[in-house]
Design an enzyme around this catalytic site. Structure first.
Site, PDB file in Angstrom:
ATOM      1  N   HIS A  73      43.626  39.409  30.930  1.00 47.50           N
ATOM      2  CA  HIS A  73      42.610  39.569  31.420  1.00 47.50           C
ATOM      3  C   HIS A  73      41.628  40.158  30.686  1.00 47.50           C
ATOM      4  O   HIS A  73      41.419  41.245  30.064  1.00 47.50           O
ATOM      5  CB  HIS A  73      42.327  39.224  32.836  1.00 47.50           C
ATOM      6  CG  HIS A  73      43.954  38.271  33.170  1.00 47.50           C
ATOM      7  ND1 HIS A  73      42.993  36.856  32.880  1.00 47.50           N
ATOM      8  CD2 HIS A  73      44.696  37.859  33.480  1.00 47.50           C
ATOM      9  CE1 HIS A  73      44.206  35.907  32.981  1.00 47.50           C
ATOM     10  NE2 HIS A  73      45.243  36.776  33.040  1.00 47.50           N
ATOM     11  N   HIS A  98      47.758  37.023  38.814  1.00 50.07           N
ATOM     12  CA  HIS A  98      48.208  37.817  39.590  1.00 50.07           C
ATOM     13  C   HIS A  98      47.869  38.255  40.132  1.00 50.07           C
ATOM     14  O   HIS A  98      47.869  38.163  41.201  1.00 50.07           O
ATOM     15  CB  HIS A  98      48.683  38.411  38.045  1.00 50.07           C
ATOM     16  CG  HIS A  98      49.703  38.654  36.887  1.00 50.07           C
ATOM     17  ND1 HIS A  98      49.711  37.138  36.875  1.00 50.07           N
ATOM     18  CD2 HIS A  98      51.292  39.072  37.107  1.00 50.07           C
ATOM     19  CE1 HIS A  98      50.964  37.278  36.051  1.00 50.07           C
ATOM     20  NE2 HIS A  98      51.595  38.523  36.299  1.00 50.07           N
TER      21      HIS A  98
END
Length: 407
Positions: A197, A146
């Protein structure tokens, strides 16, 4: 002509050589053994920071960061890019499509080479608000796709807007740059807040994204010139797409990353093949653009017709590929299996005896050498052709319908 054929041949030969060398020397495993422990250490030691950020848990933040993640996800871009083509901004659309494919391939390759884990859940709280996020959680962590995609695509979009409008106002440029930085910052923070993450993944995505963006800004004009007016474009890109499937590294454990790459690899091929054939008809620089010669009602009509058409093409191309590929594979004595698309081949190999593999022809032996598999998942070919057909319809079939419907 000779120079064009030369560089295309050198490029394909270089990729083929890399496949052979990396297979013989087990380069993926060598790199993984060096990088994976270091990244894993940072993922583990970064968990307290994630937990600290998640102490600010709130329903509004959950919705905000989940929504932002959807807006910069691959499915969103897949839906957005056709509309960009039909709006008249063909150069921007094809450049962002190819850049997205490049980002997807590079990022997923690094993910599967390193095979570093995501933050452990629990103690980290992981929020997966959509099916797409659940699938993303099955991938490895480094780099954050992303973050990488946002850096590249928002950065390129800013470059295009400033170039297209020929704006030289420092304050406008600064405002655009600030918006891009703010978006990238929110995406990175959101990925950590959602537990998807670690900080090392975000830093990796940011660094790799900036490197890819700098490279793309240096070569995008050459790439575009080749696509719209080059020679042997479709043949070269078909060979390139085929080799990239074999050049993809094998992860430590299976993940959906290869499936995502295969789909966007097919999209890139379909776009390139379609643009090469119809550039002077539908995609040249003088085509009507939204808010100028193209009215909003006409654009909405294009969107309605286009979306219905590409959905039908996607269904038909998938059905056709499911019928054709097994027939071709059996004709060439290539053993195949299917993990999802063809139930009859699920977990099986469509070859009678192992001796047939040993006595197979040069094509089969070459494929087995590259893949280190006893059989091939036909779903890869089906997925590639399905998305290639969809992308081709976006730039060829659908614009033809617009012409007949006077849209």
């Amino acid at each position: 002509m000779e120079s064009i054929a030369l560089w295309q041949g050198v490029t394909l030969a270089g990729i083929l050589s890399w496949i052979v060398i990396s297979s013989c020397l087990n380069v993926t495993q060598m790199i993984r053994s060096l990088v994976q422990p270091w990244v894993t250490h940072h993922v583990i030691t970064g968990a307290p920071l994630i937990i600290q950020i998640q102490k600010y848990e709130h329903g509004f933040l959950d919705a905000l960061f989940s929504g932002l993640s959807c807006v910069v996800s691959v499915p969103f871009y897949t839906a957005f890019l056709p509309l960009l083509f039909w709006s008249g901004h063909g150069k921007l659309a094809r450049q962002m499509t190819l850049l997205m494919a490049f980002c997807d391939y590079t990022g997923n390759c690094i993910k599967d080479v390193v095979s570093a884990p995501r933050p452990k859940c629990p103690p980290v709280r992981r929020i997966t608000a959509t099916k797409d996020e659940e699938d993303n959680a099955l991938e490895y962590g480094l780099p954050s796709s992303h973050t990488l995609n946002t850096v590249c695509l928002s950065g390129y979009l800013l470059h295009y807007v400033l170039s297209y409008t020929k704006n030289q106002d420092f304050f406008v440029e600064f405002a655009g740059f600030a918006i891009v930085c703010l978006l990238v910052g929110f995406i990175g923070l959101g990925r950590v807040y959602l537990g998807m993450h670690s900080l090392i993944d975000i830093i990796g995505g940011l660094s790799i994204g900036l490197a890819i963006l700098a490279f793309w800004l240096a070569v995008h004009d050459y790439v575009d010139d080749f696509i719209v007016s080059g020679q042997n474009v479709t043949t070269f890109w078909a060979a390139l797409s085929f080799l990239l499937l074999f050049a993809y590294p094998t992860p430590e454990f299976p993940t959906p990353s290869f499936e995502y790459h295969t789909a966007f690899n097919g999209v890139a091929f379909g776009i390139v093949a379609g643009i090469q054939q119809t550039y002077h008809q539908f995609h040249h620089e003088a085509v009507p653009r939204i808010f100028t010669q193209l009215t909003v009602p006409a654009f909405l009509g294009r969107a309605l017709v286009g979306i219905l058409t590409i959905l039908i093409v996607k269904f038909c191309s998938k059905a056709l590929a499911k019928w054709v590929l097994p027939v071709v594979s059996n004709t060439l004595s290539i053993p195949i299996k299917s993990t999802s698309y063809i139930p009859m081949l699920n977990g099986s190999v469509s070859v009678k005896k192992s001796d047939e593999i040993k006595q197979s022809g040069y094509i089969q032996k070459l494929l087995f050498f590259f893949s280190h598999q006893n059989s091939f998942d036909v779903d890869t070919g089906i997925r590639f052709l399905q998305y290639a057909g969809l992308a081709w319809s976006v730039v060829d079939l659908v614009p033809s319908l617009f012409t007949h419907l006077r849209l």
